[in-house]
Design a protein around this motif. Structure first.
Motif, PDB file in Angstrom:
ATOM      1  N   PHE A  22      -7.818  -0.788  -1.999  1.00  0.00           N
ATOM      2  CA  PHE A  22      -8.752  -0.610  -3.105  1.00  0.00           C
ATOM      3  C   PHE A  22      -7.996  -0.638  -4.421  1.00  0.00           C
ATOM      4  N   GLY A  23      -8.706  -0.915  -5.491  1.00  0.00           N
ATOM      5  CA  GLY A  23      -8.149  -0.776  -6.821  1.00  0.00           C
ATOM      6  C   GLY A  23      -7.720  -2.049  -7.509  1.00  0.00           C
TER       7      GLY A  23
ATOM      8  N   ARG B  57      -3.470   0.780 -10.418  1.00  0.00           N
ATOM      9  CA  ARG B  57      -3.086   1.563  -9.253  1.00  0.00           C
ATOM     10  C   ARG B  57      -3.909   1.129  -8.052  1.00  0.00           C
ATOM     11  N   LEU B  58      -3.219   0.676  -7.035  1.00  0.00           N
ATOM     12  CA  LEU B  58      -3.845   0.285  -5.790  1.00  0.00           C
ATOM     13  C   LEU B  58      -3.803   1.446  -4.803  1.00  0.00           C
ATOM     14  N   SER B  59      -4.793   1.502  -3.933  1.00  0.00           N
ATOM     15  CA  SER B  59      -4.859   2.551  -2.931  1.00  0.00           C
ATOM     16  C   SER B  59      -5.063   1.927  -1.563  1.00  0.00           C
ATOM     17  N   CYS B  60      -4.663   2.654  -0.540  1.00  0.00           N
ATOM     18  CA  CYS B  60      -4.715   2.126   0.818  1.00  0.00           C
ATOM     19  C   CYS B  60      -4.997   3.245   1.801  1.00  0.00           C
ATOM     20  N   THR B  61      -5.836   2.934   2.778  1.00  0.00           N
ATOM     21  CA  THR B  61      -6.060   3.825   3.902  1.00  0.00           C
ATOM     22  C   THR B  61      -5.875   3.050   5.197  1.00  0.00           C
ATOM     23  N   ILE B  62      -5.312   3.702   6.182  1.00  0.00           N
ATOM     24  CA  ILE B  62      -5.143   3.125   7.511  1.00  0.00           C
ATOM     25  C   ILE B  62      -5.658   4.139   8.517  1.00  0.00           C
ATOM     26  N   SER B  63      -6.666   3.762   9.271  1.00  0.00           N
ATOM     27  CA  SER B  63      -7.244   4.664  10.251  1.00  0.00           C
ATOM     28  C   SER B  63      -6.233   4.990  11.346  1.00  0.00           C
TER      29      SER B  63
ATOM     30  N   ILE C   2       7.200  -0.163 -10.866  1.00  0.00           N
ATOM     31  CA  ILE C   2       6.369  -0.005  -9.679  1.00  0.00           C
ATOM     32  C   ILE C   2       6.741   1.287  -8.980  1.00  0.00           C
ATOM     33  N   THR C   3       5.728   2.026  -8.552  1.00  0.00           N
ATOM     34  CA  THR C   3       5.939   3.264  -7.818  1.00  0.00           C
ATOM     35  C   THR C   3       5.051   3.282  -6.587  1.00  0.00           C
TER      36      THR C   3
ATOM     37  N   HIS D  48      -0.544   4.809  -2.324  1.00  0.00           N
ATOM     38  CA  HIS D  48      -0.794   4.201  -3.622  1.00  0.00           C
ATOM     39  C   HIS D  48       0.359   3.294  -4.032  1.00  0.00           C
ATOM     40  N   LEU D  49       0.027   2.324  -4.845  1.00  0.00           N
ATOM     41  CA  LEU D  49       1.010   1.498  -5.513  1.00  0.00           C
ATOM     42  C   LEU D  49       0.640   1.460  -6.987  1.00  0.00           C
ATOM     43  N   GLN D  50       1.442   2.104  -7.810  1.00  0.00           N
ATOM     44  CA  GLN D  50       1.246   2.102  -9.248  1.00  0.00           C
ATOM     45  C   GLN D  50       2.086   0.992  -9.849  1.00  0.00           C
TER      46      GLN D  50
END
Length: 121
Positions: A7-8, A19-25, A68-69, A80-82
């Protein structure tokens, strides 16, 4: 049921931040080595940043150092990836997944839709 989701993404002007976001079930990020990848058209996925979920140590490619963080929130299990100081060269599709060596990338079959990042000049 989406097992991997990013996302993002969006359209950002040069010099801006995202800022990107990520979820992994079924994954607890603090128990895994995780990473963000990008995939230019016609090319394989390339590593952007990696994070050791246990130690918190991060690795960045030279092009991303200083702007990048990569991080994870253990409370809500989101990664997250900022990205700061964006340039048109950052335009791409970004994916999250476990960190593996380049020769093992083909073993990763569970990918999300990716987050599209477009940086205007």
């Amino acid at each position: 049921q989406v097992q991997v989701a990013e996302f993002g993404g969006g359209l950002v002007q040069t010099g801006g931040s995202l800022r990107l976001s990520c979820t992994i079930s079924d994954r607890t990020f603090n128990n895994y080595e995780v990473a963000w990848y990008r995939q230019p058209p016609g090319k394989g996925r390339e590593l952007v940043a990696a994070l050791d979920g246990r130690s918190g140590r991060a690795h960045y490619e030279d092009s991303g150092k200083g702007r990048i963080t990569i991080s994870r929130n253990s409370a809500n299990n989101i990664m997250h990836l900022q990205v700061n100081s964006l340039s048109p060269d950052d335009t791409d599709i970004y994916y999250c997944n476990e960190f593996v060596g380049v020769l093992d990338l083909e073993s990763l079959t569970r990918w999300g839709q990716g987050a599209r990042v477009t940086v205007s000049s």
